[in-house]
Design a protein around this motif. Structure first.
Motif, PDB file in Angstrom:
ATOM      1  N   THR A   1       0.799  -1.263   0.065  1.00 52.56           N
ATOM      2  CA  THR A   1       0.233   0.147   0.099  1.00 52.56           C
ATOM      3  C   THR A   1       0.799   1.199   0.147  1.00 52.56           C
ATOM      4  OG1 THR A   1      -1.501  -1.216   1.401  1.00 52.56           O
ATOM      5  CG2 THR A   1      -2.022   1.142   1.112  1.00 52.56           C
TER       6      THR A   1
ATOM      7  N   TYR B   1      -1.832 -10.543  13.722  1.00 57.24           N
ATOM      8  CA  TYR B   1      -2.077  -9.685  14.846  1.00 57.24           C
ATOM      9  C   TYR B   1      -3.502  -8.841  14.572  1.00 57.24           C
ATOM     10  CZ  TYR B   1      -0.782  -5.896  11.498  1.00 57.24           C
ATOM     11  OH  TYR B   1      -0.650  -5.326  10.143  1.00 57.24           O
TER      12      TYR B   1
ATOM     13  N   LEU C   1      -5.922  -5.450  15.040  1.00 53.60           N
ATOM     14  CA  LEU C   1      -6.405  -3.881  15.254  1.00 53.60           C
ATOM     15  C   LEU C   1      -7.877  -3.863  15.481  1.00 53.60           C
ATOM     16  CD1 LEU C   1      -3.929  -2.207  12.760  1.00 53.60           C
ATOM     17  CD2 LEU C   1      -3.408  -2.626  15.012  1.00 53.60           C
TER      18      LEU C   1
ATOM     19  N   TYR D   1      -4.899  -9.479  10.874  1.00 57.50           N
ATOM     20  CA  TYR D   1      -3.964  -9.379   9.604  1.00 57.50           C
ATOM     21  C   TYR D   1      -2.939 -10.572   9.755  1.00 57.50           C
ATOM     22  CZ  TYR D   1      -6.074  -4.873   9.623  1.00 57.50           C
ATOM     23  OH  TYR D   1      -6.868  -3.758   9.309  1.00 57.50           O
TER      24      TYR D   1
ATOM     25  N   VAL E   1       2.667  -4.558  18.662  1.00 58.91           N
ATOM     26  CA  VAL E   1       1.352  -3.920  17.858  1.00 58.91           C
ATOM     27  C   VAL E   1       0.993  -2.863  18.932  1.00 58.91           C
ATOM     28  CG1 VAL E   1      -0.815  -4.428  16.876  1.00 58.91           C
ATOM     29  CG2 VAL E   1       0.729  -6.136  16.961  1.00 58.91           C
ATOM     30  N   VAL E   2       1.011  -1.698  18.109  1.00 58.70           N
ATOM     31  CA  VAL E   2       0.610  -0.348  18.947  1.00 58.70           C
ATOM     32  C   VAL E   2      -0.635   0.114  18.620  1.00 58.70           C
ATOM     33  CG1 VAL E   2       1.375   2.005  19.571  1.00 58.70           C
ATOM     34  CG2 VAL E   2       2.971   0.223  19.153  1.00 58.70           C
ATOM     35  N   GLN E   3      -1.625   0.354  19.592  1.00 59.57           N
ATOM     36  CA  GLN E   3      -3.040   1.238  19.165  1.00 59.57           C
ATOM     37  C   GLN E   3      -3.218   1.998  20.175  1.00 59.57           C
ATOM     38  OE1 GLN E   3      -6.177  -1.843  17.859  1.00 59.57           O
ATOM     39  NE2 GLN E   3      -4.873  -2.942  19.215  1.00 59.57           N
TER      40      GLN E   3
ATOM     41  N   PRO F   1      -2.334  -3.117   6.569  1.00 57.66           N
ATOM     42  CA  PRO F   1      -2.538  -1.657   6.687  1.00 57.66           C
ATOM     43  C   PRO F   1      -1.561  -0.641   6.986  1.00 57.66           C
ATOM     44  CG  PRO F   1      -3.232  -2.684   8.599  1.00 57.66           C
ATOM     45  CD  PRO F   1      -2.834  -3.678   7.610  1.00 57.66           C
ATOM     46  N   LEU F   2      -1.684   0.664   6.332  1.00 54.30           N
ATOM     47  CA  LEU F   2      -0.550   1.292   6.661  1.00 54.30           C
ATOM     48  C   LEU F   2      -0.201   1.751   8.089  1.00 54.30           C
ATOM     49  CD1 LEU F   2      -1.335   3.824   3.842  1.00 54.30           C
ATOM     50  CD2 LEU F   2       0.545   2.365   3.820  1.00 54.30           C
TER      51      LEU F   2
ATOM     52  N   LEU G   1       4.124  -2.021  14.557  1.00 52.59           N
ATOM     53  CA  LEU G   1       2.763  -2.209  13.663  1.00 52.59           C
ATOM     54  C   LEU G   1       1.625  -1.484  14.516  1.00 52.59           C
ATOM     55  CD1 LEU G   1       2.910  -6.051  13.109  1.00 52.59           C
ATOM     56  CD2 LEU G   1       3.428  -4.372  11.269  1.00 52.59           C
ATOM     57  N   GLY G   2       0.585  -1.037  13.727  1.00 53.62           N
ATOM     58  CA  GLY G   2      -0.486  -0.326  14.417  1.00 53.62           C
ATOM     59  C   GLY G   2      -0.329   1.417  14.232  1.00 53.62           C
TER      60      GLY G   2
END
Lengths: 814, 275
Positions: free
Chosen positions: A618, A723, A725, A735, B37-39, B249-250, B257-258
């Motif tokens: 992307t 993972y 989100l 994902y 993984v970060v949110q 996802p970007l 990630l995230g």
């Protein structure tokens, strides 16, 4: 648009002007020394021996025969001299020649082929050379005749022999062609009698697309090649096909446990010949019976279940595909006059590869059974022809004019899915299914005019022009209805080149030249200066160097597929996907004795406009987020890179025990702004270390040989974790995370092959028979890795190369 | 004798190679355990409490809940000071700032720094300006009284109330509608199971129409308009992964990630009642 008619008109004027100038020039500069010219041929078949060497003994004055076997020694002293004629695979010859009394009559020199069944093993100097370095840098000459002694899969193979040389990756792993000094196979110019060939191997690169029995000479330029070759960035393999015997009918038939081949040479009208050669493998048939049972017995099962971290469940398996191929060469050659030679060549070859897997049961219940299936078929090949007219205008000026047309195709159909069978009724229905089709084609029409002018002892000029019209098509669909990419494009190019081989003093020679190409696809002109030099410090020690710019107007675009192995497709360059470009820097040294050659050669190639088609990435352009399913053009990514390395070689050239050891330390790195956050990553074909060991021993009528190759494992990109989100609207998305580009490595590649050949001679025929064992210790080298994430547990499949493969072979020469 | 020596040399070479390299290598598949993984979301004028860190799951795992990371060192800096966040004992994997001296203001350039297992993960964002000129054309929403069921609700996509704001620079916004009643009553019994909080997709717009899709209960509602940064928009628009292409996802997380993003908001209240 470059039109053929205007091109031909230009050609005609160009030829006439050149001849006039050269004739006048030769007459002005003729001295009291005398040129010696003639033709060098095979004593048995009268086949001309291209690039044979002839020197005046005790001097550096000599010549190399051209593509028609014609030579001219410029300004030879007018006295009695001894000429030494040599060619790999043939007995060298000394000729005492009186250049005082000689007339303008051309010499006809015949060399006897080396018979392995000779009783006297001490006669000749070049008895067991398989290949040798040429005078120029990174230039190797290969003798197809001598390849018989190397381990093989039933028959002699030119490209697998080239893979044993330093700087050439010997672990092609299913990709077509040769990886030369970190370059990809599409970056090699492969020519057969001047015709460009687009798919150059069969199955895994094990078999080249060329029947060695139909080839008489191989010139291999690993880099730094001169201006006469263009359109490719990495290397050149220039194959000259046999013309066939003009003296008597000849036939060879070869049979092994994997393939059958035959060659027929038919004399025509005393001055011509027809040569037909054909091959077909039948490993697809044998694998279902005899071969498969042996393979299964030796490999001992193929499925392994592995648990990862006690949490993930993965099933791993290995699968070996089945395949068959065939190829057909035909050539008609005729000596029209003493100066004119005409030939028509035809080539057709095709491969069929079946990577389908047996259905696997993934779920059972009281009422039904679910199975997962994989069907994967690939079919590819070349068909082409050429017409060539060669003319020796005078002793010093030679031209050949060629028209060729090639058609290449590559079609892959794959489907994965599940079927469910009712336990009671045994009727089944298709569950989930994912299909894809990839269809790639190339058509190439080329007109070439090449000229060689031996101006004098110090200058040998080559010049010419090259017109090509190339069209490519690529169609990729998903599930019959979704078109991912449908691209048809074509372009013409016209190139002019000139190069001058300059011999200064006695120990320094240069090759200086350049190429200018007008390319319609970008409406631009491209300049490619080239330079190489050889300096002899002593009779044994040489320094060599080369530099040059190289453009490529048709690319084999990488199509990344993390789950099923990356594939490629051909596409011509245009304003968006610009021509590829490389600059070569090469420096090397050679120390050569009568028996040994020691060589070290370093190279660096700077690469630009590398192309990859990628549906995973992307990108962001401006403020707009571009998804992989956005505009097709945005799925082409452009980057650059470099390839560099050092090659070491020790070769024992002659004697009953001979061979070589090669080691290449290399690095190939790419940088694409949209991959890996713009950080450099290793090319997938990059292998840091490569070792080649070849040994051959002759004892009586037996020839024993072994080859072993080792290479660092291939880099690849793989799914590696999962993972989740959760967005602000509360929706959670899962994902699969894919590793950094090419950050994984397959296990190292290594393979040992051995061969024992017995040569015999009877009254009216001779032959060879023997046993070859490929991959003696049955190491499962992995071609690529497949991931099926749609099942539970997920399945990781290693597609492997051939395991231990003994082959019996026999070849009879009539 | 010489012939025998040469044969022996060849045989020895083959044997050496055979014994050294004949052993097969076991294929192993490993994951990058250090991948975080970060949110992380911060809001202007609100305490920092929505920083979530998790590990990745092994490929093929059937788990849907990723292991939380509870022992990372997490900082937020505003370019002047660096603030250490604390692992939330009640919400595993979440980090918050316990004191009052960290105030998130529009225009702040924030850096999130995470130190975990000898690696550093960094992300940056800029707190956007607050939405301007937020208006709801009515603070009372009249819901048509339909006793025969939701299917008879007229004009289902518009209740007659529109939220509007200034958007001269074509920024992204999203709307959160939250019913703040203690025991909210559904408009129709069929809405009983619906959530009382709705979050819209980010869009370049300057108005939002209230509809039955977003108002499912009666009573007092808080309507918050958030101005969104580009990194969240990028994430949102690339949120779907193709099972074959494996596009992800970007992310604006370096070495991770995230997403780390900041939002600024303004709000209004309204009351939803039956006509």
């Amino acid at each position: 648009m470059l039109k053929p008619r205007s091109t031909f008109s230009f050609l005609s004027t160009f030829i006439k002007t050149s001849i006039l100038f050269i004739t006048v020039f030769n007459n002005i500069y003729s001295a009291d020394k005398r040129d010696i010219s003639g033709t060098i041929r095979d004593a048995v078949t009268s086949e001309t021996l291209v690039y044979a060497n002839i020197v005046i003994e005790g001097s550096n004055i000599g010549a190399t025969a051209n593509k028609d076997g014609f030579f001219v020694i410029i300004d030879a002293p007018t006295k009695e001299i001894t000429l030494l004629v040599s060619y790999m695979g043939y007995e060298s010859k000394k000729i005492i020649f009186d250049n005082v009394k000689a007339t303008n009559e051309k010499l006809e020199i015949e060399l006897k082929p080396i018979s392995i069944v000779t009783e006297d093993v001490t006669v000749v100097a070049e008895k067991y050379k398989i290949w040798k370095v040429a005078d120029g840098i990174s230039h190797v000459t290969l003798s197809p005749k001598q390849l018989m002694i190397l381990p093989k899969l039933g028959e002699v193979d030119i490209f697998r022999s080239l893979q044993l040389l330093p700087g050439v990756s010997g672990v092609s792993d299913g990709s077509s062609g040769l990886f030369v000094r970190g370059g990809t196979p599409d970056q090699n110019l492969i020519m057969l009698d001047g015709m460009t060939v687009y798919h150059v191997d069969h199955f895994f690169g094990f078999f080249s697309a060329f029947n060695a029995d139909a080839i008489k000479d191989v010139q291999f330029y690993k880099g730094g090649f001169s201006a006469q070759y263009g359109g490719r960035m990495s290397s050149v393999v220039d194959l000259t096909g046999k013309t066939g015997s003009i003296n008597k009918f000849k036939m060879d038939i070869g049979l092994s446990s994997l393939s059958v081949n035959g060659v027929a040479e038919i004399p025509v009208f005393d001055k011509g010949s027809i040569l037909i050669s054909a091959r077909r493998s039948y490993s697809d048939i044998i694998q279902t019976d005899f071969y498969q049972s042996i393979y299964g017995f030796l490999s001992g099962g193929s499925d392994t279940e592995v648990k990862i971290n006690g949490k993930g469940e993965v099933m791993e398996q290995s699968v070996m595909p089945s395949f068959f191929f065939y190829d057909l060469n035909a050539k008609f050659s005729y000596q029209l006059t003493d100066s004119d030679f005409l030939s028509f060549s035809f080539y057709n070859g095709e491969d069929n590869l079946d990577e389908s897997q047996e259905p696997k049961t993934t779920g059972t219940s009281e009422t039904s059974t679910t199975q997962r299936f994989t069907n994967d078929y690939t079919n590819w090949g070349n068909i082409g022809g050429s017409i060539k007219w060669s003319r020796q205008w005078n002793e010093r000026f030679y031209s050949n004019f060629l028209v060729s047309a090639t058609d290449y195709f590559n079609i892959r159909n794959s489907e994965k899915g599940t079927t469910t069978t009712d336990a009671e009724t045994t009727s089944g229905f298709l569950g989930t299914s994912s299909k894809s089709v990839e269809d790639n084609s190339v058509t190439d029409f080329t007109v070439r005019l090449d000229n060689e002018w031996e101006m004098n002892n110090n200058h040998k000029l080559k010049f010419g022009l090259w017109f090509s019209d190339v069209n490519t098509g690529f169609l990729m669909t998903r599930n019959d209805t979704l078109t991912i990419l449908d691209r048809n494009s074509g372009s013409s190019q016209l190139a002019l080149y000139i190069s001058d081989k300059i011999d200064l003093f006695q120990n320094l020679s240069f090759d200086v030249g350049g190429r200018v190409t007008g390319y319609e696809g970008t409406n631009s002109i491209y300049f490619e200066p080239r330079f190489s030099a050889t300096y002899s410090l002593t009779n044994q020690l040489k320094l060599k160097t080369a530099w040059g710019n190289y453009y490529q107007f048709i690319n084999h675009v990488t199509n990344e597929d993390v789950l099923e192995g990356t594939r490629d497709f051909w596409m011509v360059a245009d304003d968006y996907i610009k021509p590829g470009f490389a600059t070569h820097y090469i420096l090397g040294t050679e120390f050569e004795t009568d028996d040994y050659l020691f060589s070290i050669e370093g190279y660096h190639k700077q690469l630009e406009n590398l192309v990859e088609f990628n549906q995973r990435i992307t990108t962001i352009k401006g403020r707009e987020t571009l998804l992989p399913t956005s505009l097709v053009e945005e799925n082409f990514f452009i980057g650059d890179g470099f390839s560099r390395g050092v090659e070491f070689l020790i070769q024992k050239k002659a004697g009953n025990f001979n061979g070589w050891i090669s080691y290449t330390l290399g690095q190939v790195e790419y940088t694409f702004p949209d991959f890996n956050n713009g950080e450099a990553f290793p090319a997938s074909h990059y292998r840091r270390h490569e070792v080649g060991l070849v040994a051959s021993y002759k004892i009586g009528n037996w020839n024993l040989s072994a080859s072993w190759i080792y290479a660092t494992g291939k880099a690849y990109t793989a799914p590696e974790s999962q993972y989740y989100l959760t967005l602000l609207d509360g929706e959670s998305y899962g994902y699969t995370h894919v590793s950094d580009k090419n950050s994984n490595r397959l296990p190292d590649y290594h393979r040992l092959d051995v061969s024992a050949t017995y040569s015999f001679k009877l009254k009216s025929y001779s032959g060879d028979l023997g046993l070859s064992v490929y991959n003696v210790y049955d190491y499962k080298n992995i071609w690529y890795r497949e991931y099926d994430l749609d099942t539970t547990p997920i399945v990781i499949t290693d597609i492997t190369m051939l395991g231990i493969t003994p082959t019996l072979f026999v070849k009879v020469y009539f | 004798m010489k012939n025998k020596m040469n044969i022996l040399k060849l045989a020895a070479l083959i044997a050496l190679v055979f014994t050294t390299f004949a052993c097969e290598e076991t294929i192993t598949t490993s994951i990058n355990k250090d991948l975080v993984v970060v949110q992380a979301f911060v809001y202007s004028d609100e305490p920092v409490k929505d920083i979530s860190l998790t590990e990745v799951l092994p490929l093929g795992s059937l788990d849907t809940i990723a292991p939380p990371i509870i022992n990372a060192e997490v900082f937020i800096s505003d370019g002047i000071n660096k603030y250490l966040l604390i692992s939330d004992e009640l919400r595993a994997g979440f980090y918050y700032y316990p004191n009052n001296d960290l105030i998130i203001n529009s225009g702040d350039e924030l850096v999130l720094e995470i130190n975990y297992n000898n690696q550093q993960i960094v992300a940056k964002t800029t707190v956007p300006p607050k939405p301007q000129n937020l208006k709801l054309d009515s603070d009372t929403l009249l819901i048509p009284n339909v006793t025969t069921g939701i299917k008879d609700l007229p004009d289902l996509d518009y209740y007659g109330a529109t939220l509007s704001w200034d958007n001269l620079d074509n920024s992204y916004y999203y709307v959160v509608i939250q019913n703040v009643e203690e025991n909210p009553q559904p408009i129709d019994l069929q809405f009983g199971k619906f959530a009382t909080r709705f979050v819209s997709a980010p869009s370049i717009s300057n108005e939002y129409k209230l509809s039955f899709r977003t108002i499912t209960h009666l009573g007092r509602h808080l309507l918050v308009l958030y101005r969104v940064n580009q990194e969240y928009v990028d994430l949102y628009e690339s949120r779907d992964q193709d099972s074959r292409n494996l596009n992800e996802p970007l992310t604006n997380i370096e070495n991770g990630l995230g997403v780390f993003s900041a939002f600024a908001s303004d709000s209004v209240y309204f009351n939803a009642i039956i006509e």
